[in-house]
Design a protein around this motif. Sequence first.
Motif, PDB file in Angstrom:
ATOM      1  N   GLN A 135      39.403  53.953  42.160  1.00  0.00           N
ATOM      2  CA  GLN A 135      40.724  53.843  41.514  1.00  0.00           C
ATOM      3  C   GLN A 135      41.004  55.072  40.645  1.00  0.00           C
ATOM      4  O   GLN A 135      42.108  55.618  40.668  1.00  0.00           O
ATOM      5  CB  GLN A 135      40.786  52.565  40.656  1.00  0.00           C
ATOM      6  CG  GLN A 135      40.868  51.269  41.445  1.00  0.00           C
ATOM      7  CD  GLN A 135      39.564  50.855  42.124  1.00  0.00           C
ATOM      8  OE1 GLN A 135      38.484  51.366  41.842  1.00  0.00           O
ATOM      9  NE2 GLN A 135      39.666  49.916  43.050  1.00  0.00           N
ATOM     10  N   GLU A 168      43.176  45.110  42.800  1.00  0.00           N
ATOM     11  CA  GLU A 168      42.738  45.312  44.189  1.00  0.00           C
ATOM     12  C   GLU A 168      41.560  44.422  44.588  1.00  0.00           C
ATOM     13  O   GLU A 168      41.332  44.204  45.769  1.00  0.00           O
ATOM     14  CB  GLU A 168      42.351  46.787  44.401  1.00  0.00           C
ATOM     15  CG  GLU A 168      43.563  47.695  44.333  1.00  0.00           C
ATOM     16  CD  GLU A 168      43.250  49.188  44.462  1.00  0.00           C
ATOM     17  OE1 GLU A 168      44.209  49.959  44.583  1.00  0.00           O
ATOM     18  OE2 GLU A 168      42.065  49.576  44.424  1.00  0.00           O
ATOM     19  N   ASN A 169      40.813  43.934  43.610  1.00  0.00           N
ATOM     20  CA  ASN A 169      39.586  43.201  43.947  1.00  0.00           C
ATOM     21  C   ASN A 169      39.586  41.730  43.553  1.00  0.00           C
ATOM     22  O   ASN A 169      38.856  40.946  44.160  1.00  0.00           O
ATOM     23  CB  ASN A 169      38.374  43.881  43.306  1.00  0.00           C
ATOM     24  CG  ASN A 169      38.089  45.212  43.950  1.00  0.00           C
ATOM     25  OD1 ASN A 169      37.398  45.277  44.961  1.00  0.00           O
ATOM     26  ND2 ASN A 169      38.644  46.277  43.398  1.00  0.00           N
ATOM     27  N   ARG A 171      42.493  39.647  42.999  1.00  0.00           N
ATOM     28  CA  ARG A 171      43.927  39.354  42.962  1.00  0.00           C
ATOM     29  C   ARG A 171      44.195  37.885  42.582  1.00  0.00           C
ATOM     30  O   ARG A 171      44.930  37.599  41.649  1.00  0.00           O
ATOM     31  CB  ARG A 171      44.501  39.666  44.355  1.00  0.00           C
ATOM     32  CG  ARG A 171      45.974  39.468  44.469  1.00  0.00           C
ATOM     33  CD  ARG A 171      46.675  40.780  44.500  1.00  0.00           C
ATOM     34  NE  ARG A 171      48.057  40.608  44.115  1.00  0.00           N
ATOM     35  CZ  ARG A 171      48.959  41.542  44.217  1.00  0.00           C
ATOM     36  NH1 ARG A 171      48.645  42.723  44.659  1.00  0.00           N
ATOM     37  NH2 ARG A 171      50.200  41.314  43.838  1.00  0.00           N
TER      38      ARG A 171
END
Length: 564
Positions: A135, A168-169, A171
Amino acid sequence: MMWEQTREGAGTTMPGGDQEPGSYYVGVDVGTGSVRAALVDQRGIILAFADQPINRWEPQFNHHEQSSEDIWAACCVVTKQVVQGIDVNQIRGLGFDATCSLVVLDKQFRPLPVNHEGESHRNIIMWLDHRAVSQVHRINETKHRVLQCVGGVMSVEMQAPKLLWLKENLRETCWDKAGHFFDLPDFLSWKATGVTARSLCSLVCKWTYSAEKGWDDSFWKMVGLEDFVADNYSKIGNQMLPPGASLGNGLTPEAAKDLGLPAGIAVAASLIDAHAGGLGVIGADVRGYGLACEGQPVTSRLAVICGTSSCHMGISKDPIFVPGVWGPYFSAMVPGFWLNEGGQSVTGKLIDHMVQGHAAFPELQAKATARCQSVYAYLNSHLDLIKKARPVGFLTVDLHVWPDFHGNRSPLADLTLKGMVTGLKLSQDLDDLAILYLATVQAIAFGTRLIVEAMEAAGHSLSTLFLCGGLSKNPLFVQTHADITGMPVVLSQEAESVLVGAAVLGACASGDFTSVQEAMARMSKVGKVVFPRLEDKRYYDKKYQVFLKLVEHQKEYAAIMKGD
Ligand SMILES: Nc1ncnc2c1ncn2[C@@H]1O[C@H](COP(=O)(O)OP(=O)(O)O)[C@@H](O)[C@H]1O
Ligand SMILES: O=C(CO)[C@H](O)[C@H](O)COP(=O)(O)O
């Protein structure tokens, strides 16, 4: 807990005493390894101190988590301890500082898990967590203008990459349910007052907020966190206050009960721990110690807060852009001044790692325990025994360490860098351990020298170091910093001067002082000055050349391995 003895000529009330009532402030400091509290008077004298370790989880390599409920509970324990035996109505203000870790709560302010295991009590991604590498690379690739204010490169330790990682991981289990993302210092002030306003310190230093221009919508949209813009930043803060400002109606009845303090006392907008350390030390009156900074502006002083990590806090009247050094941040530490923050991600943690991982550590522990000493006091005296006629520092003539075992924060701003040791032998005895420890302490001081040189090359003019934090209690660490930087090191009268910084906040919030500067000047005091041993300069200059070669070589190795 320990109570300090009444000092001669003190003239104000000591806890439990029957002199004229004084005004007290409570400072609470949440470090990486423990929570500390102090009861502090108007002269910055610590009258009572308490500490308590806090839980940490490392479920995977580079994932570091904590619990906000644990931390609040520890704050309550230590606060209750330091106010025992005094009339709590004499307490005028409360200030918090903490590590810049990310706390996640749902819309009802309940903890949310920041891990795949769904453990909701582990709701803090700690500052030293490096899970968001991909990220932060993407964020840095945007070359967005906000990156100029973090030394040109955002650190994986800041909040934007961690927020993106959560989106992103995690949610469903975390991101979609989240109602509030707090920096830990702001979580504590919310817990105490119910006010969700954020401190300018945390938002400016770790969240890309600008004290002059506010949030930059285009940044959040560009990095894929447009959600915050859409809801007017309500989850990350849309009301900001300068550090030391009084929050709402002060301490809520519920928090007052938890902490053992009266409801309604003033609670200050918080600071990150390194910044509180800065307030606790740099304002001291230095007259009479023979220091160059006596006749110079306060901008010639560099506060170095040395705990698990080290943070190098330099202030200036005008903004200075230092490549690889965070900032310039306006009013994030001392109001009205710009701040640059250099840092080393692991220093105390690195020393602990090197010492505890050595084959001779059990022997060291046994011998130190037998003498009722800390392992570091034992190692320092062992070095004195084996140095013979030479200065201690010369024991590392053929042992060199590059200290970036957790990447380089400043000034190289390269999280891929690793630690290096050259000069290893087959023996694994206590002498070897002591010399490796010494080389590690020296490497950390060389890292400080590199940061100081980068700051000076960009326009800072520094003459004196002001050290605080756990490592400043280690005389070898302090003398080595003086010798290697060539600058005198000032230590505060109070060893726990980060707590004096937290109390400065409480004192400002109470209205007893008209400004942070006034409270700093009254409450921070010089204790001891350590001057550099200039006769050793040539030796350290040579070792510094080797130090710089180490990183150059590391980069060459990486290039060789990348090639065909
Ligand atoms: N008396 C001491 N002598 C030597 N090192 C110390 C001493 N006290 C603490 N330290 C070192 O300081 C570090 C912790 O500093 P501290 O300021 O308590 O950290 P944090 O704020 O990150 O919790 C540890 O690595 C520890 O080894
Ligand atoms: O990034 C930081 C300050 O901006 C600090 O490194 C972080 O808060 C941890 O502090 P400590 O090593 O004292 O626990």
